[in-house]
Write a protein that holds these residues in place. Structure first.
Motif, PDB file in Angstrom:
ATOM      1  N   ASN A   3     -10.202  98.484   0.631  1.00  0.00           N
ATOM      2  CA  ASN A   3     -11.507  97.660   0.437  1.00  0.00           C
ATOM      3  C   ASN A   3     -11.481  96.828   0.601  1.00  0.00           C
ATOM      4  OD1 ASN A   3     -12.673 100.374   0.769  1.00  0.00           O
ATOM      5  ND2 ASN A   3     -13.564 100.357  -0.954  1.00  0.00           N
ATOM      6  N   GLY A   4     -11.391  95.600   2.246  1.00  0.00           N
ATOM      7  CA  GLY A   4     -11.100  94.586   1.618  1.00  0.00           C
ATOM      8  C   GLY A   4     -12.592  93.931   2.112  1.00  0.00           C
ATOM      9  N   LYS A   5     -12.752  92.754   1.642  1.00  0.00           N
ATOM     10  CA  LYS A   5     -13.974  91.353   1.613  1.00  0.00           C
ATOM     11  C   LYS A   5     -13.589  90.807   2.658  1.00  0.00           C
ATOM     12  CE  LYS A   5     -15.213  94.288  -1.566  1.00  0.00           C
ATOM     13  NZ  LYS A   5     -16.318  95.770  -1.452  1.00  0.00           N
ATOM     14  N   ARG A   6     -15.302  89.411   2.832  1.00  0.00           N
ATOM     15  CA  ARG A   6     -14.822  89.042   4.024  1.00  0.00           C
ATOM     16  C   ARG A   6     -14.353  87.824   3.449  1.00  0.00           C
ATOM     17  NH1 ARG A   6     -20.563  88.246   6.531  1.00  0.00           N
ATOM     18  NH2 ARG A   6     -21.198  90.154   6.060  1.00  0.00           N
ATOM     19  N   LEU A  26      -9.199  90.205   6.477  1.00  0.00           N
ATOM     20  CA  LEU A  26      -9.768  90.529   4.803  1.00  0.00           C
ATOM     21  C   LEU A  26      -9.094  90.485   3.710  1.00  0.00           C
ATOM     22  CD1 LEU A  26     -11.893  94.221   6.153  1.00  0.00           C
ATOM     23  CD2 LEU A  26     -12.928  92.024   6.301  1.00  0.00           C
ATOM     24  N   ILE A  27     -10.484  89.425   2.715  1.00  0.00           N
ATOM     25  CA  ILE A  27      -9.480  89.333   1.668  1.00  0.00           C
ATOM     26  C   ILE A  27      -9.479  90.679   0.231  1.00  0.00           C
ATOM     27  CG2 ILE A  27     -10.745  88.471   0.531  1.00  0.00           C
ATOM     28  CD1 ILE A  27      -8.631  86.825  -0.612  1.00  0.00           C
ATOM     29  N   TYR A  28      -8.372  91.465  -0.041  1.00  0.00           N
ATOM     30  CA  TYR A  28      -8.320  92.627  -1.217  1.00  0.00           C
ATOM     31  C   TYR A  28      -8.348  92.224  -2.294  1.00  0.00           C
ATOM     32  CZ  TYR A  28      -3.166  93.876  -0.555  1.00  0.00           C
ATOM     33  OH  TYR A  28      -1.860  94.509  -0.270  1.00  0.00           O
ATOM     34  N   LYS A  29      -7.206  91.077  -2.405  1.00  0.00           N
ATOM     35  CA  LYS A  29      -6.853  90.639  -4.131  1.00  0.00           C
ATOM     36  C   LYS A  29      -6.406  89.056  -3.283  1.00  0.00           C
ATOM     37  CE  LYS A  29      -3.450  93.105  -5.404  1.00  0.00           C
ATOM     38  NZ  LYS A  29      -2.813  94.307  -6.184  1.00  0.00           N
ATOM     39  N   ASN A  30      -7.163  87.857  -4.600  1.00  0.00           N
ATOM     40  CA  ASN A  30      -6.611  87.057  -5.170  1.00  0.00           C
ATOM     41  C   ASN A  30      -6.162  87.043  -6.323  1.00  0.00           C
ATOM     42  OD1 ASN A  30      -7.088  84.386  -4.666  1.00  0.00           O
ATOM     43  ND2 ASN A  30      -8.893  83.764  -4.712  1.00  0.00           N
TER      44      ASN A  30
END
Length: 51
Positions: A3-6, A26-30
């Motif tokens: 699930n990607g986030k903005r 979209l970012i899903y991991k940092n």
């Protein structure tokens, strides 16, 4: 699929420097200065250095 986030404003700047359109990702991991991205339409994954 993850699930990607903005993206935040700072992350959008990193994407633009990498030559990518921030509207399409979209970012899903940092983790550890790396942005793990997923494309909104195709689902392709990409890893970019955040430094």
């Amino acid at each position: 699929m993850k699930n990607g986030k903005r993206l935040t404003r700072q992350q959008k700047g990193v994407l633009e420097k990498a030559g990518l359109n921030s509207n399409n990702w979209l970012i899903y991991k940092n983790i550890n200065g790396e942005l793990h991205l997923i494309h909104r339409d195709t689902g392709n994954k990409r890893i970019i250095k955040a430094c």
